[in-house]
Each structure stands twice: as C-alpha cells, then as structure tokens.
Design an enzyme around this catalytic site. Structure first.
Site, PDB file in Angstrom:
ATOM      1  N   GLN A 105      56.539  13.673 -35.850  1.00 10.44           N
ATOM      2  CA  GLN A 105      57.961  13.153 -35.940  1.00 10.44           C
ATOM      3  C   GLN A 105      58.211  14.568 -36.100  1.00 10.44           C
ATOM      4  O   GLN A 105      60.006  14.616 -35.680  1.00 10.44           O
ATOM      5  CB  GLN A 105      58.733  11.972 -37.406  1.00 10.44           C
ATOM      6  N   GLY A 112      57.815   8.001 -45.930  1.00  8.54           N
ATOM      7  CA  GLY A 112      56.684   8.206 -45.235  1.00  8.54           C
ATOM      8  C   GLY A 112      57.319   9.083 -43.672  1.00  8.54           C
ATOM      9  O   GLY A 112      58.392   9.148 -43.948  1.00  8.54           O
ATOM     10  N   HIS A 143      53.781   5.695 -35.373  1.00  9.23           N
ATOM     11  CA  HIS A 143      53.972   7.184 -34.818  1.00  9.23           C
ATOM     12  C   HIS A 143      53.349   8.033 -34.260  1.00  9.23           C
ATOM     13  O   HIS A 143      53.615   8.350 -33.593  1.00  9.23           O
ATOM     14  CB  HIS A 143      55.286   7.489 -35.807  1.00  9.23           C
ATOM     15  N   HIS A 198      53.686   1.356 -40.331  1.00 11.55           N
ATOM     16  CA  HIS A 198      54.746   2.056 -39.098  1.00 11.55           C
ATOM     17  C   HIS A 198      54.366   3.252 -39.015  1.00 11.55           C
ATOM     18  O   HIS A 198      54.535   3.916 -38.033  1.00 11.55           O
ATOM     19  CB  HIS A 198      56.240   2.379 -40.165  1.00 11.55           C
ATOM     20  N   GLU A 199      53.982   4.432 -39.734  1.00 12.17           N
ATOM     21  CA  GLU A 199      54.259   5.721 -39.403  1.00 12.17           C
ATOM     22  C   GLU A 199      52.312   6.540 -38.870  1.00 12.17           C
ATOM     23  O   GLU A 199      51.906   6.969 -38.191  1.00 12.17           O
ATOM     24  CB  GLU A 199      53.136   6.027 -40.666  1.00 12.17           C
ATOM     25  N   CYS A 229      63.952   4.236 -40.141  1.00  9.74           N
ATOM     26  CA  CYS A 229      63.011   5.005 -39.926  1.00  9.74           C
ATOM     27  C   CYS A 229      63.772   6.232 -39.663  1.00  9.74           C
ATOM     28  O   CYS A 229      65.048   6.090 -39.114  1.00  9.74           O
ATOM     29  CB  CYS A 229      62.596   5.134 -38.635  1.00  9.74           C
ATOM     30  N   LEU A 230      63.076   8.479 -40.179  1.00 13.40           N
ATOM     31  CA  LEU A 230      64.665   8.926 -39.783  1.00 13.40           C
ATOM     32  C   LEU A 230      64.209   9.366 -38.793  1.00 13.40           C
ATOM     33  O   LEU A 230      65.233   9.954 -38.526  1.00 13.40           O
ATOM     34  CB  LEU A 230      63.346  10.127 -41.188  1.00 13.40           C
TER      35      LEU A 230
HETATM   36 ZN    ZN Z   1      59.473   6.279 -38.397  1.00 13.93          ZN
END
Ligand code: ZN
Length: 172
Positions: free
Chosen positions: A51, A46, A137, A133-134, A91-92
C-alpha cells in the site's frame, strides 16, 4: 520514522505481488517503523507494504483502540484456516467504502517477527480478519475483489472522480 503516502484503488501498483524478504535487516525494521507510523496516523488497524508502494512481504496490524497491541509480520504464510466470519471491511487504499466480506474465523500463520525469529501463531476475531486482508494486499488483491463487478466498478468510478477533484484542488 516517516509517514508514507498510501496508494489508492484503482492504482495498478496495488496489483503487484510482493517479493519475500530474504533478510530481516535494518532496512526492513525501518520499513516496519514507517508502516506503523503511517497506519496510526491514517488512522487504520492494518497496513501492508504494498500500500506504500514497497513490494516486499511485510505487514503491520494493531486492532487495539490505544496502539497497545502492535504486530509486525514478515513473510506471512497462512498454514490453517477454520470457520467463517462475515464482517464489514474498509481499507486505507479504498477510502470511504465499507462492505461485507467473508473470511476464515481463525487462522494459524507462520511468519518472521522484526528480530527475524520464526513464529507460528493463531489469530482470531478482528485481528484474524485484518491479517487475511493485509496478506491479500501482498498478493495484489483488494477487498473490493470479493464484491460484484458492478459494485467494484461503481467504487472505481467514484474514487477516480474524487482523485481527480483532489488533484485539481492541490493545484489551485
Ligand atoms: Zn487494505
């Protein structure tokens, strides 16, 4: 399509609240393509526009193992949440850290797809966790916010140290 740079915690730009997309135009569709390319290359399941330092309400997700189930959500709003699911999240933007987070097990979401059509859809399992989660963000929230202050500050210190080391390495 272009692969974009992913911001890393504790970068303050990850705390910005993304603005709604008013028209699903070519620029938004190009952003979606770039988000997919960046997510698949990472690799991740995701990615939110926040991000990559684009503060518009757009996210992409694909929890399949072979890139066969892409979802692009524009202006997503959670209409309903049910149940509880605890799972280990990464998470990236917080590379190398995995911690248990509690989320709703099932969610109903209203959003626009890449053609601009309004959709209402139920998500469950890993995809439901990923979409929650996204969406966090897009509101400037990270999964580390669900952890204790002590744990979050430990992760912040280690990531800052890693980021310093990698920038030195790039100069040498
Ligand atoms: Zn993330």
């Amino acid at each position: 399509m272009a692969k974009l740079a992913i911001l890393e915690f504790p970068d303050p730009r990850l705390r910005k609240r993304a603005l709604p997309v008013s028209a699903v135009d070519l620029e938004v569709r190009r952003l979606i393509d770039d988000l997919f390319e960046t997510m698949y290359a990472a690799p991740g399941i995701g990615l939110a526009a926040t991000q990559v330092d684009v503060h518009r309400r757009v996210l992409v997700a694909d929890v399949s193992s072979d890139g066969s189930d892409p979802h692009a959500l524009i202006n997503p709003v959670i209409l309903q949440k049910d149940g509880v699911a605890v799972s280990e999240e990464g998470c990236l933007s917080v590379p190398g850290y995995y911690e248990e987070v509690e989320r709703a097990k099932h969610i109903r979401v209203r959003y626009q797809d890449r053609s601009g059509a309004e959709i209402e859809k139920d998500f469950e399992g890993l995809l439901a966790i990923c979409v929650q989660h996204e969406i966090d963000h897009l509101d400037g929230k990270l999964f580390v916010d669900y952890l204790s202050e002590a744990k979050r500050s430990r992760i912040r210190k280690r990531l800052l140290r890693d980021q310093r080391q990698s920038s030195t390495a790039a100069i040498l």
